[in-house]
Design a protein around this motif. Structure first.
Motif, PDB file in Angstrom:
ATOM      1  N   GLN A 189       6.637  55.819  30.280  1.00 41.02           N
ATOM      2  CA  GLN A 189       5.653  55.782  31.364  1.00 41.02           C
ATOM      3  C   GLN A 189       5.276  54.353  31.718  1.00 41.02           C
ATOM      4  OE1 GLN A 189       2.796  59.152  32.021  1.00 41.02           O
ATOM      5  NE2 GLN A 189       3.044  59.347  29.815  1.00 41.02           N
ATOM      6  N   TYR A 190       5.226  53.494  30.697  1.00 43.90           N
ATOM      7  CA  TYR A 190       4.936  52.078  30.941  1.00 43.90           C
ATOM      8  C   TYR A 190       6.003  51.461  31.841  1.00 43.90           C
ATOM      9  CZ  TYR A 190       4.430  47.091  30.289  1.00 43.90           C
ATOM     10  OH  TYR A 190       4.285  45.748  30.522  1.00 43.90           O
ATOM     11  N   TYR A 250       5.887  69.210  25.697  1.00 49.14           N
ATOM     12  CA  TYR A 250       6.495  70.416  25.124  1.00 49.14           C
ATOM     13  C   TYR A 250       7.777  70.076  24.371  1.00 49.14           C
ATOM     14  CZ  TYR A 250       8.468  75.083  24.689  1.00 49.14           C
ATOM     15  OH  TYR A 250       8.994  76.247  24.193  1.00 49.14           O
ATOM     16  N   ASP A 262       2.799  63.097  43.490  1.00 48.51           N
ATOM     17  CA  ASP A 262       1.841  64.197  43.585  1.00 48.51           C
ATOM     18  C   ASP A 262       1.199  64.462  42.214  1.00 48.51           C
ATOM     19  OD1 ASP A 262       1.879  67.558  43.160  1.00 48.51           O
ATOM     20  OD2 ASP A 262       0.678  66.734  44.791  1.00 48.51           O
ATOM     21  N   PRO A 263      -0.149  64.423  42.128  1.00 46.11           N
ATOM     22  CA  PRO A 263      -0.815  64.582  40.835  1.00 46.11           C
ATOM     23  C   PRO A 263      -0.444  65.871  40.094  1.00 46.11           C
ATOM     24  CG  PRO A 263      -2.397  63.766  42.435  1.00 46.11           C
ATOM     25  CD  PRO A 263      -1.141  64.080  43.188  1.00 46.11           C
ATOM     26  N   HIS A 264      -0.290  66.993  40.817  1.00 47.94           N
ATOM     27  CA  HIS A 264       0.027  68.234  40.116  1.00 47.94           C
ATOM     28  C   HIS A 264       1.444  68.210  39.543  1.00 47.94           C
ATOM     29  CE1 HIS A 264       0.794  72.556  39.353  1.00 47.94           C
ATOM     30  NE2 HIS A 264      -0.448  72.478  38.918  1.00 47.94           N
ATOM     31  N   THR A 304      12.680  78.610  26.925  1.00 50.26           N
ATOM     32  CA  THR A 304      11.503  78.254  27.709  1.00 50.26           C
ATOM     33  C   THR A 304      11.820  77.086  28.644  1.00 50.26           C
ATOM     34  OG1 THR A 304      10.058  79.004  25.938  1.00 50.26           O
ATOM     35  CG2 THR A 304       9.077  77.536  27.567  1.00 50.26           C
ATOM     36  N   GLU A 324       5.524  52.450  35.346  1.00 46.58           N
ATOM     37  CA  GLU A 324       4.352  51.869  36.008  1.00 46.58           C
ATOM     38  C   GLU A 324       4.443  50.359  36.167  1.00 46.58           C
ATOM     39  OE1 GLU A 324       0.976  53.382  33.815  1.00 46.58           O
ATOM     40  OE2 GLU A 324       1.192  55.376  34.719  1.00 46.58           O
ATOM     41  N   VAL A 341       5.275  56.898  25.718  1.00 51.30           N
ATOM     42  CA  VAL A 341       4.318  55.894  26.214  1.00 51.30           C
ATOM     43  C   VAL A 341       5.125  54.749  26.835  1.00 51.30           C
ATOM     44  CG1 VAL A 341       2.513  54.236  25.567  1.00 51.30           C
ATOM     45  CG2 VAL A 341       2.528  56.506  24.539  1.00 51.30           C
ATOM     46  N   ARG A 375       3.016  65.567  38.659  1.00 47.22           N
ATOM     47  CA  ARG A 375       2.966  64.648  37.526  1.00 47.22           C
ATOM     48  C   ARG A 375       2.446  65.364  36.283  1.00 47.22           C
ATOM     49  NH1 ARG A 375       2.727  59.101  39.387  1.00 47.22           N
ATOM     50  NH2 ARG A 375       1.276  58.483  37.751  1.00 47.22           N
ATOM     51  N   ALA A 376       1.414  66.190  36.496  1.00 42.16           N
ATOM     52  CA  ALA A 376       0.833  66.925  35.368  1.00 42.16           C
ATOM     53  C   ALA A 376       1.858  67.899  34.777  1.00 42.16           C
ATOM     54  CB  ALA A 376      -0.419  67.677  35.812  1.00 42.16           C
ATOM     55  N   GLU A 424       5.829  54.072  20.858  1.00 46.68           N
ATOM     56  CA  GLU A 424       5.868  55.520  21.155  1.00 46.68           C
ATOM     57  C   GLU A 424       6.747  55.750  22.382  1.00 46.68           C
ATOM     58  OE1 GLU A 424       4.589  58.521  19.731  1.00 46.68           O
ATOM     59  OE2 GLU A 424       4.462  57.053  18.103  1.00 46.68           O
ATOM     60  N   ARG A 464       4.348  65.892  32.752  1.00 52.71           N
ATOM     61  CA  ARG A 464       3.776  65.454  31.475  1.00 52.71           C
ATOM     62  C   ARG A 464       3.659  66.631  30.509  1.00 52.71           C
ATOM     63  NH1 ARG A 464      -0.304  61.882  34.802  1.00 52.71           N
ATOM     64  NH2 ARG A 464       0.729  59.854  34.653  1.00 52.71           N
ATOM     65  N   PHE A 465       3.318  67.784  31.036  1.00 55.69           N
ATOM     66  CA  PHE A 465       3.219  68.990  30.208  1.00 55.69           C
ATOM     67  C   PHE A 465       4.554  69.274  29.541  1.00 55.69           C
ATOM     68  CE2 PHE A 465       1.718  73.146  28.947  1.00 55.69           C
ATOM     69  CZ  PHE A 465       2.865  73.919  28.931  1.00 55.69           C
ATOM     70  N   TRP A 466       5.637  69.274  30.313  1.00 52.12           N
ATOM     71  CA  TRP A 466       6.956  69.603  29.754  1.00 52.12           C
ATOM     72  C   TRP A 466       7.480  68.507  28.822  1.00 52.12           C
ATOM     73  CZ3 TRP A 466       7.889  74.311  29.140  1.00 52.12           C
ATOM     74  CH2 TRP A 466       7.521  75.261  30.104  1.00 52.12           C
TER      75      TRP A 466
END
Lengths: 236, 237
Positions: B74-75, B104, B91-93, B138, B78, B71, B95-96, B68, B99-101
């Motif tokens: 990101q692997y 999308y 920063d966690p936010h 968008t 990390e 996946v 990062r979120a 994937e 990940r959201f975009w």
């Protein structure tokens, strides 16, 4: 939720029947985080929801100190990262195990759910039989995934509930309700012993038992949904 | 971390999902063995490494498979956290949001673009095209928000979303050439148009992106095959 962690201001916009919201509720419960829960009427979405998730306008949305996080799996990773020392980790520490967890969470969300959704939306016995037949191979795959991920332990996440458990487990009451109406048994204990026992264990976890909606209520909601689906619509 | 790290990428040069992984590896400065799969005749290694989907890309790290595209990306970030730039903020936010975009791009842009190609009717296809342009609009807003005045979704340097969207660039550019319609329109989506130019100039992108003419030829061949198959199916009815 005694002794809740001081989290800053936390709000969760949700809808009681949504499996995606249930994922987040259970995660927050597991982490012992205190938050304000706001039940959304999905037919009349609040300004707060529309402002917080302008792209999809969907629940769940987690708002932390005024900053929104959207998409349930993104929220779960956020909760893990924003409160790293609180409660059990939702993702493993090792990068390879994390990749495995993300792979299966994605599989549940995309492949499994897309397939099961057809069953969920079936209105005739014929449609149901066809849809059911198409979901079974995915359940077979998930049975193998469970063996691989659990490594003999109770959950996909090992000793504790993790992101894959939450991703799949959040559908369990819905799966059972659809089964009851259709006369089917998707997580058949004989064909899928791993998943069947996992399901019982997951539903018995304190955080899950507290947050899962009642089957009777879901059944009522489902019946209403099917009526709406069958009704001739102007345009949809 | 370099010693003893064996990286093998099972891929197919035209695949945008494979390009994503190549971009991530290149941006991190990681060397890898590129294995070109014949998707019409998949290797034992591919099928055994990705038994669930049997698709490319698959990254093998010291023999262990990761599947994937996002996946894998990101692997890479990390597992090789100490090597090259980070693809995600700390920063966690942020990062979120990234990940959201990234999600999308897959859920909305890829889906609609595939529909514009593979839709069963002309109506289906044009609906796909319409949704694709809406998604790009968008993403223009997303870029404005995420870049904070810098050049990339990742800010000053490339990040997760740049990789996610960047993987698609060659296909989109080839489609632009073939249809004569600008997809990254400098009038409608000026930030994205500038971003696309900027990305293409990066060394990592030059390594990962397929050649444009080769891409056009490939798409034309695929379309001809699809048309022939459709004609054959129609004549069988």
């Amino acid at each position: 939720m005694a002794g809740g962690e001081e989290a800053g201001k936390l709000q969760l916009l949700g809808a009681w029947m949504s499996p995606f919201v249930i994922r987040v509720k259970v995660a927050l419960q597991m982490k012992g985080l205190r938050y304000e829960y706001i039940e959304e009427d999905l037919q009349r979405k609040s300004d707060l929801l529309l402002r917080s998730n302008p792209v999809h306008k969907k629940v769940p949305v987690l708002i932390h100190d005024g900053r929104p996080v959207c998409e349930s799996l993104v929220v779960l990773e956020y909760v893990d990262e924003a409160w790293p020392k609180t409660g059990p980790p939702l993702l493993p520490a090792d990068p390879y195990d994390r990749a495995t967890a993300r792979f299966w969470a994605t599989y549940v969300n995309n492949t499994f759910f897309q397939s099961w959704r057809t069953l969920f939306r079936s209105m005739t016995a014929e449609q149901r039989a066809e849809a059911f037949k198409n979901v079974v191979p995915q359940v077979e795959t998930l049975e193998r995934a469970f063996k691989e991920c659990s490594k003999g332990k109770d959950f996909f996440g090992g000793d504790e509930v993790g992101i894959v458990d939450l991703a799949l487990g959040s559908f369990l009451v819905w799966i059972r309700v659809v089964d009851e109406l259709a006369g089917t048994n998707l997580l058949d204990g004989e064909k899928f012993p791993g998943l069947a026992t996992w399901a019982e264990r997951f539903l018995a976890v304190d955080a899950v038992a507290v947050m899962m909606p009642e089957a009777g209520r879901i059944m009522e909601h489902y019946k209403g949904f099917l009526v709406k689906l069958a009704a001739p619509a102007g345009c949809s | 971390m370099a010693g003893g790290d064996d990286l093998k990428l099972l891929g197919a040069w035209p695949s945008p999902f494979v390009v994503r992984v190549k971009l991530a590896l290149s941006f991190k400065g990681l060397s890898f063995e590129n294995v070109e799969e014949d998707l019409g005749n998949k290797s034992e290694l591919l099928v055994s490494s990705n038994p669930v989907q049997k698709k490319v890309p698959v990254l093998l790290h010291n023999g262990k498979p990761i599947c994937e595209s996002m996946v894998i990306v990101q692997y890479i970030d990390e597992a090789f956290a100490g090597t090259g730039p980070s693809l995600l903020s700390s920063d966690p936010h942020e990062r979120a949001v990234a990940r959201f975009w990234a999600a999308y791009v897959d859920d909305k842009l890829v889906t609609s673009w595939v529909q514009s190609f593979r839709g069963k009717t002309e109506e289906d296809k044009s609906e796909g095209t319409k949704q694709m342009f809406a998604a790009l609009q968008t993403l223009e807003g997303a870029l404005r928000e995420c870049s904070k005045g810098e050049g990339y979704f990742g800010g000053e340097s490339v990040g997760l979303v740049d990789v996610s969207l960047g993987g698609l660039l060659s296909w989109l550019n080839a489609t632009e050439e073939m249809s004569g319609t600008k997809i990254f329109d400098p009038v409608k989506t000026p930030l994205l148009a500038a971003w696309a130019e900027r990305l293409r100039e990066l060394d990592g992108a030059k390594l990962a992106f397929p050649d444009k003419d080769r891409m056009v030829e490939f798409i034309q061949k695929r379309q001809a095959q699809a048309a022939a198959a459709a004609a054959a199916a129609a004549s069988e009815k």
